[in-house]
Design an enzyme around this catalytic site. Structure first.
Site, PDB file in Angstrom:
ATOM      1  N   ALA A  68     -72.219  89.656  -6.597  1.00  0.00           N
ATOM      2  CA  ALA A  68     -71.757  88.767  -5.529  1.00  0.00           C
ATOM      3  C   ALA A  68     -71.224  87.456  -6.096  1.00  0.00           C
ATOM      4  O   ALA A  68     -70.479  86.743  -5.449  1.00  0.00           O
ATOM      5  CB  ALA A  68     -72.889  88.495  -4.549  1.00  0.00           C
ATOM      6  N   ALA A  75     -59.378  94.213  -8.055  1.00  0.00           N
ATOM      7  CA  ALA A  75     -59.482  93.458  -9.313  1.00  0.00           C
ATOM      8  C   ALA A  75     -59.898  92.027  -9.012  1.00  0.00           C
ATOM      9  O   ALA A  75     -59.443  91.441  -8.033  1.00  0.00           O
ATOM     10  CB  ALA A  75     -58.144  93.470 -10.046  1.00  0.00           C
ATOM     11  N   HIS A 124     -56.572  94.867 -17.583  1.00  0.00           N
ATOM     12  CA  HIS A 124     -57.773  95.506 -18.118  1.00  0.00           C
ATOM     13  C   HIS A 124     -58.120  96.768 -17.342  1.00  0.00           C
ATOM     14  O   HIS A 124     -57.680  96.952 -16.217  1.00  0.00           O
ATOM     15  CB  HIS A 124     -58.964  94.531 -18.071  1.00  0.00           C
ATOM     16  CG  HIS A 124     -59.419  94.193 -16.678  1.00  0.00           C
ATOM     17  ND1 HIS A 124     -58.716  93.334 -15.858  1.00  0.00           N
ATOM     18  CD2 HIS A 124     -60.493  94.599 -15.952  1.00  0.00           C
ATOM     19  CE1 HIS A 124     -59.342  93.224 -14.698  1.00  0.00           C
ATOM     20  NE2 HIS A 124     -60.424  93.992 -14.724  1.00  0.00           N
ATOM     21  N   GLN A 143     -61.665  99.576 -16.657  1.00  0.00           N
ATOM     22  CA  GLN A 143     -63.121  99.554 -16.645  1.00  0.00           C
ATOM     23  C   GLN A 143     -63.696 100.932 -16.887  1.00  0.00           C
ATOM     24  O   GLN A 143     -63.021 101.940 -16.666  1.00  0.00           O
ATOM     25  CB  GLN A 143     -63.644  99.039 -15.293  1.00  0.00           C
ATOM     26  CG  GLN A 143     -63.255  97.613 -15.000  1.00  0.00           C
ATOM     27  CD  GLN A 143     -63.895  97.098 -13.712  1.00  0.00           C
ATOM     28  OE1 GLN A 143     -65.117  97.030 -13.604  1.00  0.00           O
ATOM     29  NE2 GLN A 143     -63.078  96.735 -12.749  1.00  0.00           N
ATOM     30  N   CYS A 153     -58.188 128.451 -12.374  1.00  0.00           N
ATOM     31  CA  CYS A 153     -58.395 127.015 -12.141  1.00  0.00           C
ATOM     32  C   CYS A 153     -57.436 126.540 -11.046  1.00  0.00           C
ATOM     33  O   CYS A 153     -56.232 126.808 -11.102  1.00  0.00           O
ATOM     34  CB  CYS A 153     -58.138 126.254 -13.440  1.00  0.00           C
ATOM     35  SG  CYS A 153     -57.810 124.493 -13.207  1.00  0.00           S
ATOM     36  N   CYS A 211     -54.616 124.351 -12.421  1.00  0.00           N
ATOM     37  CA  CYS A 211     -53.573 125.121 -13.105  1.00  0.00           C
ATOM     38  C   CYS A 211     -52.636 125.728 -12.064  1.00  0.00           C
ATOM     39  O   CYS A 211     -51.413 125.726 -12.229  1.00  0.00           O
ATOM     40  CB  CYS A 211     -54.179 126.233 -13.964  1.00  0.00           C
ATOM     41  SG  CYS A 211     -54.991 125.628 -15.459  1.00  0.00           S
ATOM     42  N   GLU A 247     -58.156 104.179   6.980  1.00  0.00           N
ATOM     43  CA  GLU A 247     -58.667 105.456   6.514  1.00  0.00           C
ATOM     44  C   GLU A 247     -59.991 105.296   5.802  1.00  0.00           C
ATOM     45  O   GLU A 247     -60.886 106.117   5.914  1.00  0.00           O
ATOM     46  CB  GLU A 247     -57.658 106.131   5.583  1.00  0.00           C
ATOM     47  CG  GLU A 247     -56.547 106.802   6.323  1.00  0.00           C
ATOM     48  CD  GLU A 247     -55.526 105.828   6.881  1.00  0.00           C
ATOM     49  OE1 GLU A 247     -55.603 104.615   6.582  1.00  0.00           O
ATOM     50  OE2 GLU A 247     -54.645 106.260   7.641  1.00  0.00           O
TER      51      GLU A 247
END
Lengths: 340, 340
Positions: free
Chosen positions: A21, A163, A169, A171, A199, A202, A314
């Site tokens: 926080a 961000a 960067h 993470q 798969c 695939c 959403e």
């Protein structure tokens, strides 16, 4: 100290991390338009290495570089406001009908460049390759720890994507449980495999190469396309042609190909949609679990631009309405001119 | 025309609705701070009824009110940019490995007040009751259609929550498929029932009433609390004490209790956190399906405030980090003074 709590209905684990926080926030006072600020103090900038904490890993530019000093391609740091931290033991306990455990895991930052003002589309192919090498090196290192069940590698670009600092960067969060989203994907891929003995990713690749209309770009090792049932406009998948469940199996040749296609895709998105915020997530199999996922899962990258207000609704309701057909998105991105 | 497409891995259906790209947007030119604009044209304001399309349902304030004229408590309209629309037949088809169907369903707007400037915390208890009556009436009406499998009733408050118009309103989306989030909840509740022979939500209620520390407020029919494993800070659930899977079973007495507790909770959130954006979703069982969900599911409301940037990251990565413990959130909300 953080803790993990399990939703007894959805079985989703949530990390409770009160420390987070109090994170800094580059974006707090800014409005819609983002402008890179050079003067402001940034813990990821070259010159500030001593203050940002000891590096876990660095790729130096010169052989004689001292740790935690300038002259690097990549620096990996522990997150100053970690969601999870290395701990002695994983302690699970029940509280009435609820389950919780201590916040064992890793939360690292991969700083992608010394320069505050450059982002992925400004980097050279070699520099993007080094980011992917860092992902791989950290992934392989952390996956040795048997209590770690999944390693999530992701990038939040811009405030809307979550961000808190603008210096480029990525993470890494290593968790002692398999995230719900990953579990759902594994389960779905397994169901498909049972039914078809192949798969699902695939098969998606074959279908995309046949249909062609959703493909953005293809090179020797990877295909980039707008997914048939993407949750958000311009949701882009980058999928390796070679089947493997684990990101850690990525080869030198694949890293070269991935760096090229990733830089191109980000550049196309930026030229088509402006400097839009996005999340990029490496989807890879859980590790150190009892099930064998090698045949059923297929690692890949997903990029989700945060356009307009669409994401909020959403996210809250659990229902996705996408106003842009992937065929139209792909046409737009395909037609963007790249520099030679 | 919109269409539904299924993700072959997660089995999530996504609505593709190109028309919705052209929606109006009250918020476009505004910055962080929201200010209600009186002068601007709003299709939901009293006086503009003729232009906003024919009402599906209205609760008139006077007996002699003409349809589509002023003097109403509630007006229900078809969404001008519908995600789904009533259609002749549900047409399912396969395209290679993918599945799609036409966009059959409903997408309605419940306008909650004539007055542009009032939101739920400004309404009287009676006015909030009328909103819930409208939810119920539309729900019961639409659930007669056998092709509808789920009715999602929700409210997006503010731009970050996905609202495009600021005039206080809720929405209803009726779908020919069960949304993934709902399916996950039903599955989880069913697993729990198999194991314990009890409803998981009834057990959550008992646990909360025993622990007390996450409870915000309780009245004769409902309990409001911050959920033990909430995905976002201040995630608040309002759960009926009486078990029922279906929102449509709500009684007159329950509507009175729900209106009171809902208004109080929204007022507490607003006083504690400022005029924060939020999503509110009615969680209720799917309908017209083969399975019997009556014993296992338990309808309820969930309210998710959109605080800071937290939402973006989790939404993109599928992993939730919550910096506020529900015990702390509940303490804050409980201590807010309400007007007598």
């Amino acid at each position: 100290m953080s803790e993990l709590r399990k939703d007894p209905v959805s079985k989703r684990w949530v990390i409770f991390s009160p420390e987070r926080a109090y994170r800094p926030n580059d974006y707090k006072v800014k409005k819609e338009k983002k402008e890179k600020e050079e003067d402001k103090y940034c813990p990821f900038c070259s010159g500030n290495e001593k203050k940002s904490g000891d590096e876990i890993l660095a790729y130096p530019k010169t052989a004689n570089r001292e740790p935690n000093s300038p002259n690097w391609w990549i620096r990996v740091l522990e997150n100053k406001y970690p969601a999870l931290t290395p701990q002695q033991n994983l302690e699970k306990k029940g509280v009435g009908i609820y389950d919780r455990m201590n916040g064992l895991g890793r939360h690292e930052i991969i700083v992608e460049t010394e320069d505050h003002k450059r982002c992925i589309s400004d980097l050279t192919n070699i520099e993007v390759e080094k980011i992917i090498w860092a992902y791989r090196d950290r992934y392989i290192d952390i996956s040795q720890e048997k209590e770690i069940k999944h390693i999530l590698i992701f990038k939040n670009y811009g405030e809307r994507a979550g961000a808190s600092l603008e210096h480029s960067h990525s993470q890494l969060i290593a968790t002692p449980v398999v995230p719900k989203r990953v579990e759902t994907e594994i389960k779905g891929a397994k169901d498909y495999y049972k039914f078809r003995d192949r798969c699902v990713y695939c098969d998606i690749l074959s279908q995309e190469q046949l249909d062609k209309e959703r493909i953005i770009e293809e090179n020797e090792e990877f295909v980039a396309f707008n997914f048939f049932a993407g949750k958000v406009p311009y949701e882009t998948w980058i999928v390796p042609k070679k089947h493997s469940a684990f990101f850690s199996t990525i080869t030198k040749k694949q890293i070269g190909s991935l760096a090229k296609i990733l830089k191109n895709v980000i550049t196309r998105i930026k030229r088509a949609l402006g400097d839009v915020d996005y999340n990029m997530v490496v989807h890879t199999s859980p590790i150190n679990i009892h099930e064998n996922t090698e045949d059923v899962f297929h690692w890949h990258l997903e990029i989700m631009p945060k356009l307009t207000r669409i994401a909020g609704f959403e996210w809250g309701t659990g229902f996705y309405i996408n106003p842009v057909l992937p065929e139209d998105a792909a046409k737009t991105l395909r037609e963007i001119k790249l520099d030679e």
